[in-house]
Design an enzyme around this catalytic site. Structure first.
Site, PDB file in Angstrom:
ATOM      1  CB  CYS A 155      -0.924  -0.024   1.297  1.00  0.00           C
ATOM      2  SG  CYS A 155       0.068   0.148   2.629  1.00  0.00           S
ATOM      3  CG  HIS A 184       3.501  -7.101  10.252  1.00  0.00           C
ATOM      4  ND1 HIS A 184       4.143  -7.524  11.120  1.00  0.00           N
ATOM      5  CD2 HIS A 184       2.444  -6.087  10.526  1.00  0.00           C
ATOM      6  CE1 HIS A 184       3.945  -6.981  12.252  1.00  0.00           C
ATOM      7  NE2 HIS A 184       3.012  -5.979  11.907  1.00  0.00           N
ATOM      8  CD  GLU A 186      -2.986   1.044  12.923  1.00  0.00           C
ATOM      9  OE1 GLU A 186      -2.826   0.247  12.000  1.00  0.00           O
ATOM     10  OE2 GLU A 186      -4.089   1.642  12.979  1.00  0.00           O
ATOM     11  CB  CYS A 198      -6.314   2.953   5.983  1.00  0.00           C
ATOM     12  SG  CYS A 198      -5.353   2.973   4.384  1.00  0.00           S
ATOM     13  CB  SER A 244       0.391  -8.874   7.732  1.00  0.00           C
ATOM     14  OG  SER A 244      -0.606  -7.878   7.199  1.00  0.00           O
ATOM     15  CB  SER A 288       3.078  -6.022   4.806  1.00  0.00           C
ATOM     16  OG  SER A 288       2.047  -7.206   5.060  1.00  0.00           O
TER      17      SER A 288
HETATM   18 FE1  F3S Z   1      -1.107   1.160   4.505  1.00  0.00          FE
HETATM   19 FE2  F3S Z   1      -1.102   3.212   5.755  1.00  0.00          FE
HETATM   20 FE3  F3S Z   1      -3.124   2.121   5.152  1.00  0.00          FE
HETATM   21  S1  F3S Z   1       0.419   1.473   6.026  1.00  0.00           S
HETATM   22  S2  F3S Z   1      -2.889  -0.088   4.840  1.00  0.00           S
HETATM   23  S3  F3S Z   1      -1.571   3.134   3.810  1.00  0.00           S
HETATM   24  S4  F3S Z   1      -2.868   2.915   6.995  1.00  0.00           S
END
Ligand code: F3S
Length: 678
Positions: A12, A42, A146, A218, A246, A290
């Site tokens: 991401c 991860h 987190e 997110c 993850s 990840s």
């Molecule tokens: Fe990636 Fe940041 Fe969303 S790490 S999954 S863009 S919160």
């Protein structure tokens, strides 16, 4: 077997950024002395790759030792992962870095996570004497880094829930403070499932009044989960690639499994051995945020080889599915994520389009999240493509300009008046933004007098003409004065075409002389003589008017050749004598107010603008009675109207006649002309 790879599979934005930063560091200084605070990503394979470059994993407990060991020969740099860190660790890193110049750290906390840090740290603590109790309810995995980082920033009470039902359970078992006075704030881990967050919110609303929700999932996660669910719905076998630690990979697995029971989660291609069902027709590949692209390719290749049907390589497949993008292209993108800083666009290419606020609009107050939503299609101009970052910098303003430049050209050719907002005051003039173009208006072409303050125009919507085109597609020169003057001439022409005697206008007093006033009728002036201004005699117009007064006037006469207009204000309908005679007649008994004395009697006020005379002989039977001895100014007296002289505009009044019951016309009629005040 047909194999479909989810479009949003792999790194991401936040993880890609962390990867880019550490790769840049390794290629610049090597990996020696580089540490990651916990696993940067991860993914064990990815971490093993970093290790071969010399990068090591450190924990928060290692930091004092690392800071103390950093020297000029052996500097130490610590990378903080996208999940972020605790406030305590952040403070410690900052202190170590300020104490030792050879110790540094790179904060790769994802902006989405940073946003939650800010929200949580700004919440009221709720423990002040004046404040109601304040509670934070957080939906997320309690032990996840987190969540730990976020909760470390909370100054008051807080509770973490793995899911929506554990909230209800906690309330039922008395583990949650309940009550009207409790202020509740709720936030959610970035990788949480949107459906669980929705349930959580519903449960909170059943327990508390007016809870405040911060939707901190997110967008990437949301988009990825939505896409994964759709893909899984079309497949009879789904492979979710990612590390078991993850969080977002685990959520993807759960989402896919809900719609496709034959879903497996594997960290790499090798782990797929024996898992691919022989009867599989449609297979899907989904990957967590990840998971590096290489891992996805390996899984895809393995599945293709096993199937013996797919020959096209993963790269080739991607290439054929994605168009090539070049700087200077104008393409249509679909919004896949939006926040107040930027809009992310699917451009149908391998790179993601990034549209920042300054390239979206000239309006600095524009909020991207209000203007755009996921799924919107926007035409954008590609400014720069970076395959390394996987991003393309794009501009909507430039695309708008290209699309609309012909409107500016047409306006110049056809002398059309345009309307735009003055966005900037610059040296020698002002700038109007319109259709994405920049139109410069020199000071001499504005209505502001020479050496005047041009800033009065800032932010105003103005009409203007395009008088010159500059560098095709770049800008133009405009004139506000030309548009204003043309508009004024048109108005004047229209005025003279429509003027008629008796027509009313709402004017404004623009100037005055001793004999009359000049009235602005909207670009054209008319004159009104003082005798046409008031029924009462006035010495000069200034007695009753001042410059700027609004005045509704009518046209008495006009001369279009000489451009002269004679105006009126008073009309027969407002004539006090007419109003009086319409209402009263001889023999009426009325109350009047004594207003003045003369040798032969008293004047009394009857109606606005009309007074009458009570002759001394009409006061009583006493022949020597004198008005001044009987009345005083301001007395209200009941009288009979004994005579109305329409020609002389005089009214005779009598007190005596009230007893006699008849007008005493002869005596009143004998009085001299100056007795009347009308
Ligand atoms: Fe990636 Fe940041 Fe969303 S790490 S999954 S863009 S919160």
């Amino acid at each position: 077997m047909k194999i479909t790879v989810a479009e949003n599979a792999g790194f991401c934005f936040g993880v890609r950024r962390a990867d880019r930063l550490i790769r840049e560091k390794i290629s610049r200084d090597g990996g020696r002395g580089v540490f990651t605070l916990g696993k940067l990503i991860h993914n064990d394979g990815y971490m093993a790759d970093l290790e071969t470059d010399g990068v090591r994993v450190a924990s928060a407990e290692d930091l004092p030792r690392l800071a103390a060991s950093a020297t000029e020969e052996n500097p130490v740099c610590v990378f903080v992962r996208a999940h972020g860190m605790t406030l305590e660790t952040e403070n410690a890193l900052t202190a170590f870095a300020s104490e030792n110049p050879y110790f540094s750290f790179v904060d790769c906390t994802c902006p989405y996570v940073r946003k939650i840090h800010n929200i949580v740290s700004e919440l009221p603590s709720g423990d002040g004497a004046e404040e109601d109790e304040t509670v934070l309810l957080f939906l997320g995995s309690a032990g996840h880094p987190e969540t730990v980082g976020i909760m470390s920033r909370r100054r008051g009470r807080s509770f973490v829930f793995e899911n929506a039902s554990s909230l209800t359970e906690a309330a039922a078992t008395g583990k949650l403070p309940l009550g009207e006075k409790i202020r509740v704030f709720c936030a959610v881990q970035t990788t949480q499932k949107a459906s669980e967050w929705k349930k959580f919110q519903e449960n909170v609303k059943k327990l508390y009044t007016k809870p405040i929700f911060f939707d901190t999932i997110c967008n990437v996660t949301e988009t990825r989960q939505k896409e994964a669910r759709e893909l899984a719905g079309k497949c009879d076998f789904v492979v979710v690639i990612g590390g078991s630690d993850s969080s977002n990979t685990a959520k993807l697995y759960s989402v896919c499994r809900e719609v496709c029971p034959r879903t497996v989660m594997v960290p790499d291609a090798e782990s797929l051995d024996g898992l691919i069902p022989d009867d599989c027709i449609n297979a899907g590949i989904v990957a967590g945020a990840s998971t590096p692209d290489g891992k996805i390719e390996e899984v895809y290749t393995k599945m293709s080889e096993e199937n013996k049907a797919m020959t096209e390589s993963f790269e080739e497949m991607l290439d054929s599915a994605c168009k090539t993008l070049n700087s200077g292209d104008t393409v249509t993108g679909t919004v896949i994520a939006v926040n107040d800083q930027e809009v992310k666009l699917d451009l149908g290419a391998k790179v993601t389009g990034i549209l920042t606020a300054d390239q979206a609009s000239d309006d600095a107050s524009l909020k991207l999240s209000s203007e755009f939503k996921v799924g919107d299609e926007i035409d954008v101009f590609v400014i720069r493509v970076s395959d390394i970052d996987g991003c393309a910098t794009v501009s909507k303003k430039r695309a708008d300009l290209d699309k609309n430049w012909h409107k500016i050209v047409d306006a110049k050719e056809n002398n059309t008046t345009l309307e735009g907002v003055v966005s900037d005051v610059v040296k020698g003039g002002v700038v109007i933004r319109i259709y994405g173009a920049r139109v410069f208006v020199p000071a001499s072409q504005t209505p502001v007098p020479k050496d005047g303050d041009l800033s009065v125009l800032a932010g105003q919507t103005v009409k203007f003409k395009v008088i010159e085109l500059k560098n095709q597609g770049k800008g133009a020169v405009g004139s506000i004065r030309r548009a204003t003057s043309e508009e004024k001439s048109a108005k004047v022409k229209e005025f003279w075409e429509n003027i008629e005697v008796g027509k009313y206008y709402d004017g404004v007093v623009r100037g005055m002389t001793d004999y009359g006033a000049f009235i602005d009728l909207g670009g054209v002036d008319g004159m009104i003589h003082k005798k046409n201004l008031s029924w009462r005699p006035i010495h000069k117009p200034a007695d009753i008017l001042k410059i700027g007064d609004p005045l509704r006037v009518f046209v008495r006469s006009y001369n279009p050749e000489k451009k002269q207009i004679s105006l009126g204000y008073i009309t027969e309908d407002t004539n006090p004598w007419k109003l009086f005679t319409d209402e009263y007649k001889e023999g009426d008994v009325i109350d009047v107010v004594i207003s003045n004395f003369a040798q032969f009697g008293a004047f009394a006020h009857i109606t606005e603008g009309v007074d009458g005379l009570i002759h001394n002989s009409q006061i009583s039977d006493d022949k020597n009675a004198k008005a001044e001895d009987v009345f005083k100014i301001g007395d209200t007296v009941t009288v009979m109207i004994t005579k109305i002289d329409d020609e002389q505009k005089r009214v005779s009044l009598s007190v005596k006649a009230l007893d006699e019951g008849a007008p005493a016309e002869e005596e009143a009629a004998e009085e001299p002309a100056e007795e009347s005040e009308n």
